[in-house]
Design a protein around this motif. Structure first.
Motif, short mmCIF file in Angstrom:
data_model
loop_
_atom_site.label_atom_id
_atom_site.label_comp_id
_atom_site.label_asym_id
_atom_site.label_seq_id
_atom_site.Cartn_x
_atom_site.Cartn_y
_atom_site.Cartn_z
N VAL A 196 0.84 -1.21 0.00
CA VAL A 196 0.00 0.00 0.00
C VAL A 196 0.87 1.24 0.00
CG1 VAL A 196 -1.61 1.37 1.40
CG2 VAL A 196 -2.02 -1.07 1.05
N ARG A 197 1.92 1.23 0.79
CA ARG A 197 2.79 2.41 0.84
C ARG A 197 3.53 2.61 -0.48
NH1 ARG A 197 5.87 3.63 6.04
NH2 ARG A 197 4.55 5.44 6.18
N LEU A 198 3.95 1.50 -1.10
CA LEU A 198 4.64 1.59 -2.38
C LEU A 198 3.71 2.12 -3.46
CD1 LEU A 198 7.24 0.92 -4.05
CD2 LEU A 198 6.13 -1.28 -4.55
N VAL A 199 2.49 1.60 -3.52
CA VAL A 199 1.53 2.07 -4.52
C VAL A 199 1.15 3.51 -4.25
CG1 VAL A 199 -0.82 1.72 -5.41
CG2 VAL A 199 0.68 -0.24 -5.05
N ASP A 200 1.08 3.90 -2.99
CA ASP A 200 0.76 5.28 -2.64
C ASP A 200 1.82 6.24 -3.16
OD1 ASP A 200 -0.66 7.42 -1.47
OD2 ASP A 200 0.58 7.28 0.33
N VAL A 201 3.07 5.80 -3.12
CA VAL A 201 4.16 6.65 -3.63
C VAL A 201 4.15 6.69 -5.15
CG1 VAL A 201 6.68 6.82 -3.80
CG2 VAL A 201 5.62 6.35 -1.60
N GLY A 246 -2.01 11.07 -6.43
CA GLY A 246 -3.31 11.25 -5.79
C GLY A 246 -3.25 10.93 -4.31
N GLN A 247 -4.44 10.78 -3.74
CA GLN A 247 -4.56 10.49 -2.32
C GLN A 247 -4.28 9.01 -2.04
OE1 GLN A 247 -5.32 12.81 0.02
NE2 GLN A 247 -5.37 14.43 -1.51
N VAL A 248 -4.24 8.66 -0.76
CA VAL A 248 -3.98 7.28 -0.38
C VAL A 248 -5.16 6.37 -0.71
CG1 VAL A 248 -4.81 7.42 2.00
CG2 VAL A 248 -2.97 5.84 1.45
N TRP A 249 -6.36 6.95 -0.85
CA TRP A 249 -7.53 6.13 -1.18
C TRP A 249 -7.39 5.51 -2.56
CZ3 TRP A 249 -10.27 7.17 -5.52
CH2 TRP A 249 -10.22 8.47 -6.03
N SER A 250 -6.65 6.18 -3.46
CA SER A 250 -6.46 5.60 -4.79
C SER A 250 -5.59 4.34 -4.72
CB SER A 250 -5.83 6.63 -5.74
OG SER A 250 -4.59 7.07 -5.24
N ALA A 251 -4.61 4.31 -3.83
CA ALA A 251 -3.80 3.10 -3.62
C ALA A 251 -4.66 1.99 -3.03
CB ALA A 251 -2.62 3.40 -2.72
N HIS A 252 -5.51 2.36 -2.07
CA HIS A 252 -6.42 1.37 -1.48
C HIS A 252 -7.38 0.82 -2.53
CE1 HIS A 252 -5.91 3.00 2.91
NE2 HIS A 252 -4.84 2.39 2.45
N LEU A 253 -7.91 1.69 -3.37
CA LEU A 253 -8.84 1.26 -4.41
C LEU A 253 -8.15 0.33 -5.40
CD1 LEU A 253 -11.64 1.54 -5.76
CD2 LEU A 253 -10.66 3.43 -7.07
N LEU A 254 -6.96 0.70 -5.83
CA LEU A 254 -6.23 -0.12 -6.80
C LEU A 254 -5.90 -1.50 -6.22
CD1 LEU A 254 -4.83 -0.19 -9.60
CD2 LEU A 254 -2.76 0.56 -8.41
N LEU A 255 -5.41 -1.54 -5.01
CA LEU A 255 -5.09 -2.83 -4.40
C LEU A 255 -6.35 -3.63 -4.07
CD1 LEU A 255 -2.09 -1.90 -2.12
CD2 LEU A 255 -2.07 -3.23 -4.21
N GLY A 256 -7.43 -2.95 -3.69
CA GLY A 256 -8.68 -3.64 -3.44
C GLY A 256 -9.22 -4.32 -4.68
N VAL A 257 -9.16 -3.61 -5.81
CA VAL A 257 -9.59 -4.20 -7.08
C VAL A 257 -8.69 -5.38 -7.44
CG1 VAL A 257 -9.77 -3.76 -9.56
CG2 VAL A 257 -10.69 -2.11 -7.93
#
Length: 99
Positions: free
Chosen positions: A64-69, A73-84
């Motif tokens: 999550v931290r790697l995708v966030d970097v 965008g915001q951290v929710w986009s990393a959560h959304l991408l990993l959730g999908v």
């Protein structure tokens, strides 16, 4: 003659004691030895399971931290991408199961 009888009796008692000790050792090895092996397998299995769960949680947090970097965008986009991504992997694994 009395000394011969005494020595024979002591030899018989030593032999009987040795046989009894051997029998007790065999019973102990067949019961307690196997039980100890099973207990060790259970304990080591549980330790490996806990370590694997901790490693998986740390891997997801790092991901999550790697995708966030990497993703703007915001951290929710990393959560959304990993959730999908996790949902897709889950659906693929669900289809591969055998009924």
């Amino acid at each position: 003659m009395s000394s011969e009888t005494t020595s024979r009796t002591s030899e018989l008692s030593v032999q009987a004691t040795d046989k009894l000790v051997d029998l007790v050792d065999k019973v102990r090895v067949n019961t307690t030895g196997r039980l100890i092996t099973v207990a060790r397998a259970i304990v080591y299995g549980l330790v490996i399971l806990v370590v694997a769960i901790v490693a998986l949680v740390l891997l997801v947090v790092g991901l999550v931290r790697l995708v966030d970097v990497l993703v703007p965008g915001q951290v929710w986009s990393a959560h959304l991408l990993l959730g999908v991504l996790f949902c897709i992997v889950g659906m693929v694994l669900w289809r591969m199961r055998t009924p």
